[in-house]
Design an enzyme around this catalytic site. Sequence first.
Site, PDB file in Angstrom:
ATOM      1  N   ASP A  61       0.851  -1.192   0.000  1.00 16.72           N
ATOM      2  CA  ASP A  61       0.000   0.000   0.000  1.00 16.72           C
ATOM      3  C   ASP A  61       0.891   1.248   0.000  1.00 16.72           C
ATOM      4  OD1 ASP A  61      -3.212   0.529   1.124  1.00 16.72           O
ATOM      5  OD2 ASP A  61      -1.792   2.200   1.036  1.00 16.72           O
ATOM      6  N   ILE A  62       0.532   2.205  -0.858  1.00 15.38           N
ATOM      7  CA  ILE A  62       1.350   3.417  -1.015  1.00 15.38           C
ATOM      8  C   ILE A  62       1.207   4.372   0.183  1.00 15.38           C
ATOM      9  CG2 ILE A  62      -0.296   4.906  -2.250  1.00 15.38           C
ATOM     10  CD1 ILE A  62       3.285   4.270  -3.403  1.00 15.38           C
ATOM     11  N   ASN A  82     -13.002  -3.313   2.554  1.00 13.28           N
ATOM     12  CA  ASN A  82     -14.043  -2.284   2.611  1.00 13.28           C
ATOM     13  C   ASN A  82     -14.922  -2.307   1.365  1.00 13.28           C
ATOM     14  OD1 ASN A  82     -12.885  -1.305   5.029  1.00 13.28           O
ATOM     15  ND2 ASN A  82     -11.451  -0.036   3.881  1.00 13.28           N
ATOM     16  N   HIS A 106     -15.785   3.113   4.075  1.00 15.51           N
ATOM     17  CA  HIS A 106     -14.381   3.516   3.950  1.00 15.51           C
ATOM     18  C   HIS A 106     -13.706   3.018   2.678  1.00 15.51           C
ATOM     19  CE1 HIS A 106     -10.425   4.833   5.366  1.00 15.51           C
ATOM     20  NE2 HIS A 106     -11.070   5.482   6.311  1.00 15.51           N
ATOM     21  N   GLN A 107     -14.483   2.640   1.655  1.00 20.28           N
ATOM     22  CA  GLN A 107     -13.841   2.220   0.403  1.00 20.28           C
ATOM     23  C   GLN A 107     -13.514   3.456  -0.434  1.00 20.28           C
ATOM     24  OE1 GLN A 107     -16.157  -0.359  -2.171  1.00 20.28           O
ATOM     25  NE2 GLN A 107     -14.367  -0.951  -3.363  1.00 20.28           N
ATOM     26  N   HIS A 131     -10.411  -5.160  -2.967  1.00 21.48           N
ATOM     27  CA  HIS A 131      -9.063  -5.338  -2.424  1.00 21.48           C
ATOM     28  C   HIS A 131      -9.140  -5.710  -0.950  1.00 21.48           C
ATOM     29  CE1 HIS A 131     -10.168  -1.080  -2.099  1.00 21.48           C
ATOM     30  NE2 HIS A 131      -9.493  -1.059  -0.961  1.00 21.48           N
ATOM     31  N   PHE A 132      -8.182  -6.504  -0.547  1.00 23.46           N
ATOM     32  CA  PHE A 132      -8.012  -6.882   0.859  1.00 23.46           C
ATOM     33  C   PHE A 132      -6.746  -6.208   1.365  1.00 23.46           C
ATOM     34  CE2 PHE A 132     -10.983 -10.442   1.553  1.00 23.46           C
ATOM     35  CZ  PHE A 132     -11.445 -10.602   0.255  1.00 23.46           C
ATOM     36  N   HIS A 133      -6.842  -5.609   2.552  1.00 21.44           N
ATOM     37  CA  HIS A 133      -5.653  -5.064   3.206  1.00 21.44           C
ATOM     38  C   HIS A 133      -5.132  -6.131   4.177  1.00 21.44           C
ATOM     39  CE1 HIS A 133      -6.718  -0.649   2.505  1.00 21.44           C
ATOM     40  NE2 HIS A 133      -7.899  -1.212   2.341  1.00 21.44           N
TER      41      HIS A 133
HETATM   42  P1  5GP Z   1      -9.794   1.505   0.674  1.00 19.05           P
HETATM   43  O1  5GP Z   1     -10.073   2.647   1.620  1.00 19.05           O
HETATM   44  O2  5GP Z   1     -10.469   1.671  -0.672  1.00 19.05           O
HETATM   45  O3  5GP Z   1     -10.089   0.169   1.314  1.00 19.05           O
HETATM   46  O4  5GP Z   1      -8.226   1.529   0.461  1.00 19.05           O
HETATM   47  C1  5GP Z   1      -7.591   1.845  -0.723  1.00 19.05           C
HETATM   48  C2  5GP Z   1      -6.109   1.747  -0.461  1.00 19.05           C
HETATM   49  O5  5GP Z   1      -5.427   1.854  -1.695  1.00 19.05           O
HETATM   50  C3  5GP Z   1      -5.559   2.852   0.447  1.00 19.05           C
HETATM   51  O6  5GP Z   1      -4.961   2.259   1.594  1.00 19.05           O
HETATM   52  C4  5GP Z   1      -4.534   3.568  -0.427  1.00 19.05           C
HETATM   53  O7  5GP Z   1      -3.381   3.957   0.283  1.00 19.05           O
HETATM   54  C5  5GP Z   1      -4.225   2.534  -1.481  1.00 19.05           C
HETATM   55  N1  5GP Z   1      -3.831   3.121  -2.762  1.00 19.05           N
HETATM   56  C6  5GP Z   1      -4.522   4.074  -3.443  1.00 19.05           C
HETATM   57  N2  5GP Z   1      -3.881   4.360  -4.592  1.00 19.05           N
HETATM   58  C7  5GP Z   1      -2.775   3.582  -4.626  1.00 19.05           C
HETATM   59  C8  5GP Z   1      -1.709   3.436  -5.577  1.00 19.05           C
HETATM   60  O8  5GP Z   1      -1.646   4.097  -6.619  1.00 19.05           O
HETATM   61  N3  5GP Z   1      -0.758   2.517  -5.281  1.00 19.05           N
HETATM   62  C9  5GP Z   1      -0.792   1.755  -4.142  1.00 19.05           C
HETATM   63  N4  5GP Z   1       0.200   0.882  -3.957  1.00 19.05           N
HETATM   64  N5  5GP Z   1      -1.771   1.878  -3.234  1.00 19.05           N
HETATM   65  C10 5GP Z   1      -2.748   2.784  -3.468  1.00 19.05           C
END
Ligand code: 5GP
Length: 139
Positions: A30-31, A86, A92-93, A99-101
């Site tokens: 994650d970035i 999410n 919080h998406q 995607h899974f964190h």
């Molecule tokens: P969400 O809140 O949708 O569950 O999380 C999306 C995740 O994607 C966030 O933790 C965010 O940091 C990550 N993310 C968004 N854009 C990028 C990207 O361009 N590269 C990477 N590696 N992660 C990203």
Amino acid sequence: MSDTIFSKIIAGEIPCHKVYEDDQVLAFLDIHPISEGHTLIIPKEAAATIDALSDEASAAIGKALPRIARAVMQVSGCEHYNILQNNGVPAHQAVFHVHFHIIPKHADGSGLGIGWKSRDFDHGKGAEMARAMAAAIGG
Ligand code: 5GP
């Protein structure tokens, strides 16, 4: 819907720090990590939320998750972690590609903070709801 930042990462149009890849799954760091080793696992299938994901893609993700979790643990040094997934803006998406964190919980306290306010359980309503869900699943 398929035109998310994650579709571009799958296509190689945007770089990522790749952790794992097979025919159906990609994992990368994650970035904006909330702890060291925070990793994202995505199906290559472009579904926005998990309820829209095919059985095949779901199975591929399910198979990959424990293997990637073991690698995250080994390399980040964490003993504990959360897996977060999410669906929808209020939930919080931010990126509309499933995607899974995997979020390590480190000894310094970094990782996922959870506000978990449990409520009273109504057995009557619960039984009704469980029956309705079972019927909705069918099979
Ligand atoms: P969400 O809140 O949708 O569950 O999380 C999306 C995740 O994607 C966030 O933790 C965010 O940091 C990550 N993310 C968004 N854009 C990028 C990207 O361009 N590269 C990477 N590696 N992660 C990203």
